[in-house]
Design a protein around this motif. Structure first.
Motif, PDB file in Angstrom:
ATOM      1  N   ARG A   3       1.274  -0.930  -0.256  1.00 38.28           N
ATOM      2  CA  ARG A   3      -0.045   0.280   0.170  1.00 38.28           C
ATOM      3  C   ARG A   3       0.994   1.270   0.319  1.00 38.28           C
ATOM      4  N   LYS A   4       2.081   1.366   0.782  1.00 37.36           N
ATOM      5  CA  LYS A   4       2.662   2.714   1.018  1.00 37.36           C
ATOM      6  C   LYS A   4       3.498   2.811  -0.561  1.00 37.36           C
ATOM      7  N   LEU A   5       4.282   1.482  -1.383  1.00 37.61           N
ATOM      8  CA  LEU A   5       4.207   1.122  -2.653  1.00 37.61           C
ATOM      9  C   LEU A   5       3.240   1.983  -3.868  1.00 37.61           C
ATOM     10  N   ARG A   6       2.109   1.623  -3.491  1.00 39.05           N
ATOM     11  CA  ARG A   6       1.300   2.084  -4.314  1.00 39.05           C
ATOM     12  C   ARG A   6       1.052   3.603  -4.334  1.00 39.05           C
ATOM     13  N   VAL A   7       1.053   4.474  -2.893  1.00 39.86           N
ATOM     14  CA  VAL A   7       0.676   5.821  -2.327  1.00 39.86           C
ATOM     15  C   VAL A   7       1.692   6.223  -3.070  1.00 39.86           C
ATOM     16  N   ILE A   8       3.050   5.992  -2.799  1.00 41.77           N
ATOM     17  CA  ILE A   8       4.513   6.871  -3.534  1.00 41.77           C
ATOM     18  C   ILE A   8       4.346   6.939  -4.948  1.00 41.77           C
ATOM     19  N   THR A   9       3.765   5.715  -5.247  1.00 41.42           N
ATOM     20  CA  THR A   9       3.969   6.088  -6.704  1.00 41.42           C
ATOM     21  C   THR A   9       2.517   6.966  -7.108  1.00 41.42           C
ATOM     22  N   ILE A  10       1.750   6.845  -7.114  1.00 41.60           N
ATOM     23  CA  ILE A  10       0.612   7.915  -7.174  1.00 41.60           C
ATOM     24  C   ILE A  10       0.999   9.053  -7.087  1.00 41.60           C
ATOM     25  N   ILE A  11       1.905   9.632  -5.725  1.00 41.66           N
ATOM     26  CA  ILE A  11       2.191  10.987  -5.813  1.00 41.66           C
ATOM     27  C   ILE A  11       3.630  11.191  -6.314  1.00 41.66           C
ATOM     28  N   SER A  12       4.243  10.371  -7.023  1.00 36.15           N
ATOM     29  CA  SER A  12       5.379  10.453  -7.571  1.00 36.15           C
ATOM     30  C   SER A  12       4.662  10.894  -8.914  1.00 36.15           C
ATOM     31  N   LEU A  14       2.319  12.347  -9.473  1.00 40.08           N
ATOM     32  CA  LEU A  14       1.097  14.188  -9.651  1.00 40.08           C
ATOM     33  C   LEU A  14       2.344  14.846  -9.879  1.00 40.08           C
ATOM     34  N   VAL A  15       3.082  14.673  -8.820  1.00 38.18           N
ATOM     35  CA  VAL A  15       4.429  15.341  -9.224  1.00 38.18           C
ATOM     36  C   VAL A  15       5.232  15.042 -10.123  1.00 38.18           C
ATOM     37  N   VAL A  16       5.686  14.366 -10.552  1.00 37.72           N
ATOM     38  CA  VAL A  16       6.143  14.898 -12.293  1.00 37.72           C
ATOM     39  C   VAL A  16       5.205  15.164 -13.262  1.00 37.72           C
ATOM     40  N   GLY A  17       4.019  15.042 -13.441  1.00 33.29           N
ATOM     41  CA  GLY A  17       3.266  15.299 -13.625  1.00 33.29           C
ATOM     42  C   GLY A  17       2.948  16.906 -13.842  1.00 33.29           C
ATOM     43  N   ALA A  18       2.865  17.484 -12.453  1.00 33.01           N
ATOM     44  CA  ALA A  18       2.919  19.301 -12.349  1.00 33.01           C
ATOM     45  C   ALA A  18       3.600  19.547 -13.276  1.00 33.01           C
TER      46      ALA A  18
END
Length: 168
Positions: A3-12, A14-18
């Motif tokens: 679950r932590k890996l999934r959350v970190i992947t999603i946040i990264s 979003l950051v890369v997209g921004a």
């Protein structure tokens, strides 16, 4: 852990997209091609200049002469109120527009085509009633309106464009 890996992947993501979005910030398609109003690429012109250029392009600097010089005529965007007596026919120049304000009017035309009633979206043929307060468009010369037979009262018509008055 998963679950932590999934959350970190999603946040990264979003950051890369921004970051990518801010680096690739461009205007909408075609917006960069617009010129500033009032410059030589996009001049501001007056209505009278445009009208003058249209008249030059059409090749007629003035309106057509009426068939009988003793009868009134006008052209342009000016609206004139005309009173039509029984026994007279109000003949429109090509492109003229009439609005019957009072009285009983019928369409007059010598050919099989009629007059466009722009308000109702129909074609009115010879002898049909011209409804009051409807915008009538006359595409060609030789068509007009007259007082309905048997009616002794006058017609009051708003006219935009050229016209002539004829006897029946």
């Amino acid at each position: 852990m998963e679950r932590k890996l999934r959350v970190i992947t999603i946040i990264s993501m979003l950051v890369v997209g921004a970051i990518a979005g801010s680096l690739l910030n461009t205007t909408a398609d075609g917006a960069s091609n617009l010129a500033t109003p009032g410059t030589t690429n996009d001049p501001v012109v007056t209505k009278s200049y445009v009208d003058q250029q249209i008249q030059k392009a059409l090749g007629n600097g003035s309106s057509s002469e009426p068939s009988n010089p003793s009868t009134p005529s006008q052209s342009g965007d000016e609206i004139k109120v005309v009173t039509l007596k029984p026994g007279k026919i109000l003949i429109a120049n090509a492109g003229a527009e009439f609005i019957v304000r009072s009285g009983k009017a019928v369409i007059y035309t010598q050919d099989s085509n009629g007059v466009a009633d722009l308000t109702a979206g129909v074609d009115l043929l010879n002898g049909q009633v011209a409804p009051s307060n409807h915008l009538l468009s006359f595409p060609r010369e030789g068509r007009g309106i007259k007082v309905k037979d048997g009616v002794n009262s006058n017609l009051v018509v708003m006219v935009r464009g050229g016209y002539t008055l004829q006897n029946q």
